[in-house]
Design an enzyme around this catalytic site. Structure first.
Site, mmCIF file in Angstrom:
data_model
loop_
_atom_site.group_PDB
_atom_site.id
_atom_site.type_symbol
_atom_site.label_atom_id
_atom_site.label_comp_id
_atom_site.label_asym_id
_atom_site.label_seq_id
_atom_site.Cartn_x
_atom_site.Cartn_y
_atom_site.Cartn_z
ATOM 1 N N HIS A 169 -4.870 -3.370 -9.227
ATOM 2 C CA HIS A 169 -5.325 -4.293 -8.182
ATOM 3 C C HIS A 169 -6.778 -4.051 -7.812
ATOM 4 O O HIS A 169 -7.443 -4.908 -7.243
ATOM 5 C CB HIS A 169 -4.476 -4.129 -6.917
ATOM 6 N N HIS B 277 -11.770 1.911 -1.984
ATOM 7 C CA HIS B 277 -11.579 0.939 -3.072
ATOM 8 C C HIS B 277 -12.374 -0.309 -2.735
ATOM 9 O O HIS B 277 -12.886 -0.441 -1.625
ATOM 10 C CB HIS B 277 -10.082 0.617 -3.232
ATOM 11 N N HIS C 105 -12.996 -4.789 -3.262
ATOM 12 C CA HIS C 105 -12.478 -6.126 -3.558
ATOM 13 C C HIS C 105 -13.670 -6.956 -4.021
ATOM 14 O O HIS C 105 -14.734 -6.888 -3.410
ATOM 15 C CB HIS C 105 -11.859 -6.749 -2.303
ATOM 16 N N HIS D 23 -13.687 -0.800 1.096
ATOM 17 C CA HIS D 23 -12.788 -0.307 2.143
ATOM 18 C C HIS D 23 -12.655 1.204 2.043
ATOM 19 O O HIS D 23 -12.322 1.720 0.972
ATOM 20 C CB HIS D 23 -11.405 -0.948 2.006
ATOM 21 N N THR E 193 -4.369 -5.350 3.798
ATOM 22 C CA THR E 193 -4.596 -6.681 3.210
ATOM 23 C C THR E 193 -3.782 -6.913 1.944
ATOM 24 O O THR E 193 -3.962 -7.918 1.270
ATOM 25 C CB THR E 193 -6.086 -6.895 2.888
ATOM 26 N N THR E 194 -2.929 -5.960 1.595
ATOM 27 C CA THR E 194 -2.013 -6.137 0.460
ATOM 28 C C THR E 194 -0.600 -5.822 0.941
ATOM 29 O O THR E 194 -0.425 -5.151 1.965
ATOM 30 C CB THR E 194 -2.333 -5.163 -0.685
HETATM 31 C C1 SG6 Z 1 -5.834 -1.467 -2.362
HETATM 32 O O1 SG6 Z 1 -5.612 -1.869 -1.026
HETATM 33 C C2 SG6 Z 1 -5.516 0.015 -2.479
HETATM 34 C C3 SG6 Z 1 -4.084 0.263 -2.079
HETATM 35 C C4 SG6 Z 1 -3.728 -0.317 -0.713
HETATM 36 C C5 SG6 Z 1 -4.315 -1.709 -0.483
HETATM 37 O O2 SG6 Z 1 -5.064 -2.207 -3.265
HETATM 38 O O3 SG6 Z 1 -5.719 0.445 -3.810
HETATM 39 O O4 SG6 Z 1 -3.857 1.669 -2.100
HETATM 40 O O5 SG6 Z 1 -4.175 0.589 0.255
HETATM 41 C C6 SG6 Z 1 -3.976 1.754 2.311
HETATM 42 C C7 SG6 Z 1 -3.315 1.114 1.152
HETATM 43 O O6 SG6 Z 1 -2.097 1.039 1.049
HETATM 44 C C8 SG6 Z 1 -4.424 -2.121 1.008
HETATM 45 O O7 SG6 Z 1 -5.505 -1.479 1.671
HETATM 46 S S1 SG6 Z 1 -6.551 -2.315 2.454
HETATM 47 O O8 SG6 Z 1 -5.886 -2.969 3.546
HETATM 48 O O9 SG6 Z 1 -7.588 -1.387 2.854
HETATM 49 N N1 SG6 Z 1 -7.159 -3.431 1.501
HETATM 50 ZN ZN ZN Z 2 -8.899 -3.126 0.645
#
Ligand code: SG6
Ligand code: ZN
Length: 262
Positions: free
Chosen positions: A68, A94, A96, A121, A203-204
């Site tokens: 992702h 990570h 986006h 993030h 956000t996921t």
């Molecule tokens: C990415 O964002 C991360 C994943 C997850 C997700 O896909 O690789 O690990 O992160 C904290 C977490 O569960 C959601 O994170 S986010 O809200 O900062 N985008």
């Molecule tokens: Zn994120």
């Protein structure tokens, strides 16, 4: 665990996340569109104190393409020590991003409807209240994510040279590597005084509403070539170019976005 979620293709694209992950249909979801005219200035919000974010040399920082995004796991010596109600310990960072042409931006938050090129993030958990990320991830104020926008600059950002050149070593989903040196502070904007704050979610999936968001107004600049490499190097779980890995803006509902500046 059944169907795998995606951003835009297949049975569980973002429109359908809530069918498998109920929290994704909640009233405090992220990202959001930040409308400057509707933001409430809060002069009591202090600039964050980021401890241990500088040069780290003998680390073994794990970087992975998880299908992702590209993620770097961070050591617990990196902390937010002032500026939020509790102290938060870093877990991972990570990005986006968008597509491979100049029109296709891919930030998650937007400002007055404008989408930036990409977004960083840095994820933290509340280490005053919880033992670890897993315990904190679904609790109110359990997580704090710092979000930074990217925009095009005229020059290569040399603080990103290692990161950008390492991307081809984690091209395929599941590939990982170890990084020995990392300086997260240098990868952020110099000025951290202008930011927005609101209560939101991951956000996921599973979209837990556990996150206090700090979205910085000052963007990070990367060269066009650096952005091009970011947008075109990684492959997703289906071996297709991993791009447009952003969720669309969610309703603000009863929330208020605060700003540290006028
Ligand atoms: C990415 O964002 C991360 C994943 C997850 C997700 O896909 O690789 O690990 O992160 C904290 C977490 O569960 C959601 O994170 S986010 O809200 O900062 N985008
Ligand atoms: Zn994120």
């Amino acid at each position: 665990d059944g169907v795998h979620w995606t951003y835009s293709e297949g049975a569980l694209d973002q429109i359908h996340w809530a069918e498998e992950y109920p929290a994704c249909g909640g009233r405090k979801q992220s990202p959001i569109d930040i409308q400057r005219r509707h933001v409430r200035h809060n002069p009591n919000m202090l600039e964050l104190e980021l401890t241990g974010y500088g040069e780290m040399t003998n680390g073994n920082f794990f970087m992975i393409n998880n299908g992702h995004t590209v993620q770097i796991n961070l050591p617990p010596t990196m902390m937010i020590t002032k500026g939020l109600a509790d102290r938060y310990t870093a877990v991972q960072m990570h990005l986006h991003w968008g597509g491979m042409n100049l029109e296709a931006s891919g930030s998650e938050h937007t400002v007055d409807g404008i989408r930036y090129i990409a977004e960083l993030h840095v994820v933290h958990y509340n280490s005053d209240k919880y033992k670890n990320f897993d315990e904190a991830k679904d609790k109110p104020n359990g997580l704090a994510v710092l979000a930074f926008f990217y925009e095009y600059g005229h020059f290569e950002n040399t603080y990103y040279s290692d990161f950008i050149s390492n991307l081809r070593k984690v091209r395929y989903t599941g590939q990982s590597m170890n990084i020995s040196r990392l300086n997260v502070r240098s990868m952020l904007p110099e000025n951290l005084s202008h930011f927005f704050r609101y209560d939101g979610s991951l956000t996921t999936p599973p979209c837990f509403e556990s996150t206090v968001w700090t979205v910085f107004d000052t963007p990070i600049t990367l060269s066009q070539n650096q952005i091009r490499i970011l947008e075109s190097t990684l492959m997703d779980m289906e071996n297709k170019t991993l791009w447009n890995d952003y969720r669309i803006a969610q309703p603000l509902n009863e929330r208020v976005v605060e700003s540290s500046f006028l």
